[in-house]
Design an enzyme around this catalytic site. Structure first.
Site, PDB file in Angstrom:
ATOM      1  N   LYS A   1      -8.536 -13.708  -8.206  1.00  0.00           N
ATOM      2  CA  LYS A   1      -9.947 -13.499  -7.350  1.00  0.00           C
ATOM      3  C   LYS A   1     -10.102 -11.959  -7.306  1.00  0.00           C
ATOM      4  O   LYS A   1      -9.863 -11.652  -7.982  1.00  0.00           O
ATOM      5  CB  LYS A   1      -9.520 -14.042  -5.830  1.00  0.00           C
ATOM      6  CG  LYS A   1      -8.891 -12.810  -5.373  1.00  0.00           C
ATOM      7  CD  LYS A   1      -8.538 -13.051  -3.734  1.00  0.00           C
ATOM      8  CE  LYS A   1      -8.357 -11.930  -2.377  1.00  0.00           C
ATOM      9  NZ  LYS A   1      -8.594 -11.941  -0.829  1.00  0.00           N
TER      10      LYS A   1
ATOM     11  N   LYS B   1     -12.714  -6.144  -4.983  1.00  0.00           N
ATOM     12  CA  LYS B   1     -12.986  -4.411  -4.934  1.00  0.00           C
ATOM     13  C   LYS B   1     -12.239  -3.501  -6.141  1.00  0.00           C
ATOM     14  O   LYS B   1     -12.420  -2.977  -6.847  1.00  0.00           O
ATOM     15  CB  LYS B   1     -13.557  -4.037  -3.805  1.00  0.00           C
ATOM     16  CG  LYS B   1     -14.437  -4.405  -3.124  1.00  0.00           C
ATOM     17  CD  LYS B   1     -14.449  -3.745  -2.298  1.00  0.00           C
ATOM     18  CE  LYS B   1     -15.202  -4.243  -1.317  1.00  0.00           C
ATOM     19  NZ  LYS B   1     -15.804  -3.990   0.473  1.00  0.00           N
TER      20      LYS B   1
ATOM     21  N   LYS C   1       0.969  -1.168  -0.213  1.00  0.00           N
ATOM     22  CA  LYS C   1       0.006  -0.191  -0.203  1.00  0.00           C
ATOM     23  C   LYS C   1       0.822   1.457   0.143  1.00  0.00           C
ATOM     24  O   LYS C   1       0.496   2.296  -0.275  1.00  0.00           O
ATOM     25  CB  LYS C   1      -0.598  -0.683   0.994  1.00  0.00           C
ATOM     26  CG  LYS C   1      -1.753  -1.495   0.668  1.00  0.00           C
ATOM     27  CD  LYS C   1      -2.658  -1.367   2.496  1.00  0.00           C
ATOM     28  CE  LYS C   1      -4.050  -2.470   2.272  1.00  0.00           C
ATOM     29  NZ  LYS C   1      -5.280  -2.258   3.244  1.00  0.00           N
TER      30      LYS C   1
END
Length: 377
Positions: A242, A245, A126
């Protein structure tokens, strides 16, 4: 977890093992959430003391718009309930409605090292995205010399970054907050995916450290919940990976019929098999995996056989897949819309959930303060 701590107090209801799970308030729930977790939570709600929360504090690490944050919280609450979670059987609450979590987060951070937080895979990933840091190719081996050098370079770039972009401290201490979410309830089980296993291991480490430092067997070590059988990995519609979002490859539980059909019809496929019994490519295997979840066995077998003898028509496959998904999602969507518009009901659910959650959390915080020497005169 020692029985003398948990027996007969509000941290366990009816003597059942405590299961805890939360989801960040960053958008609607999708098929991956439903088959990977929600449908299983519904099946276990009679056998465990289940506590499910909406992680709005965790969501703040990505600076959501204040109005959208509140709406996202309402969305997830409605989706939890519409999927079948019973607020009478489960403790369903919003993370920020339990202020004890925030105080214990502060206290637990006194026993957490900056270095171990900076080395977590999720923080590095991140942080790279937040700062626009690109990394060179690695050999994919965790702990290798190349990766260690790469990690050291990333840490230096994060600390020495001179641009207007920044990595907030909340992102760094995310594992501490997650650990507190778990430990404040003395949870026995925490269902997590592979990407969260490192955080769960850190939770166990922090619990051991606290116990060792204060010479008390206060916290137990929670473990991942094994639902039995193989883990469900719900693939996305983009041909690989997979459903998620951030990948933009989702079918959401709230999707209307037209939107859902359009998404499925646009799913990535291939040129089709050229020879009988050809290996199934990843994009088509993903569609077959979705069919395993939503379609009847004979429907799946029909399309597998059609692929094997080269007679498959992907348009027909997608139409059938969309129909079968809609049979599951449309009833849930209707319930979501009903619940989402019932502010009085949602308010009652979260008030009840917060009361239950705070009953357990306040006792833990009171005992942690006492152990740490924070006492009233």
């Amino acid at each position: 977890m020692s029985e003398n701590i948990n027996a007969g107090n509000p941290r366990r209801r009816d003597g059942k093992k405590v299961v805890l799970s939360g989801i960040r308030a960053t958008g609607n729930l999708h098929l991956g959430n439903y088959f990977g977790a929600l449908s299983k939570f519904v099946r276990m709600q009679d056998d465990y003391d289940c506590r499910y929360f909406v992680a709005d504090l965790h969501a703040l690490t990505t600076h959501p718009d204040p109005k959208m944050l509140h709406e996202n919280v309402k969305d997830i609450l409605a989706e939890y309930l519409a999927a079948g979670l019973d607020p009478e059987k489960n403790t369903i609450y919003v993370q920020s409605d339990v202020p004890e979590i925030s105080e214990m987060y502060l206290l637990m951070n006194m026993h957490v090292g900056i270095g171990e937080l900076m080395r977590t895979a999720s923080f590095k990933d991140k942080a790279r995205k937040a700062l626009g840091i690109s990394t060179g190719p690695s050999n994919g081996q965790e702990g290798s010399v190349e990766n260690e050098a790469d990690d050291e370079g990333i840490e230096k770039q994060i600390i020495g970054n001179q641009t207007n972009q920044r990595v907030n401290a909340g992102l760094l201490t995310y594992p501490t907050l997650m650990a507190v979410d778990i430990l404040i309830h003395h949870a026995d089980f925490v269902p997590v995916g592979k990407d969260q296993e490192q955080h769960l291991e850190l939770t166990r480490r922090f619990a051991r450290r606290f116990n060792s430092f204060y010479k008390t067997p206060y916290f137990g070590e929670p473990v991942n919940f094994n639902f039995g059988g193989h883990a469900v990995k719900v693939p996305g519609l983009d041909g690989s990976g997979k459903m998620g979002k951030s990948e933009g490859n989702c079918i959401y539980l709230i999707d209307d019929e037209k939107t859902l059909r359009k998404k499925v019809m646009r799913a990535v496929t291939d040129e089709g098999p050229k020879e009988p019994n050809s290996p199934v490519s990843e994009p088509i295997n993903n569609l077959f995996t979705l069919m395993e979840l939503v379609s009847t066995p004979d429907t799946l077998e029909h399309f597998r056989n059609a692929y094997a003898d080269c007679s498959i028509r992907y348009g027909d496959l997608k139409k059938q897949l969309a129909e079968d998904i809609l049979k599951i999602t449309l009833p849930i969507r209707e319930r979501i819309l009903d619940i989402r518009n019932n502010d009085e009901y949602l308010s009652r659910v979260v008030r009840q959930g917060a009361e239950r959650a705070r009953e357990a959390a306040s006792q833990t915080l009171r005992e942690v303060r006492e152990i740490m020497g924070i006492r009233k005169f």
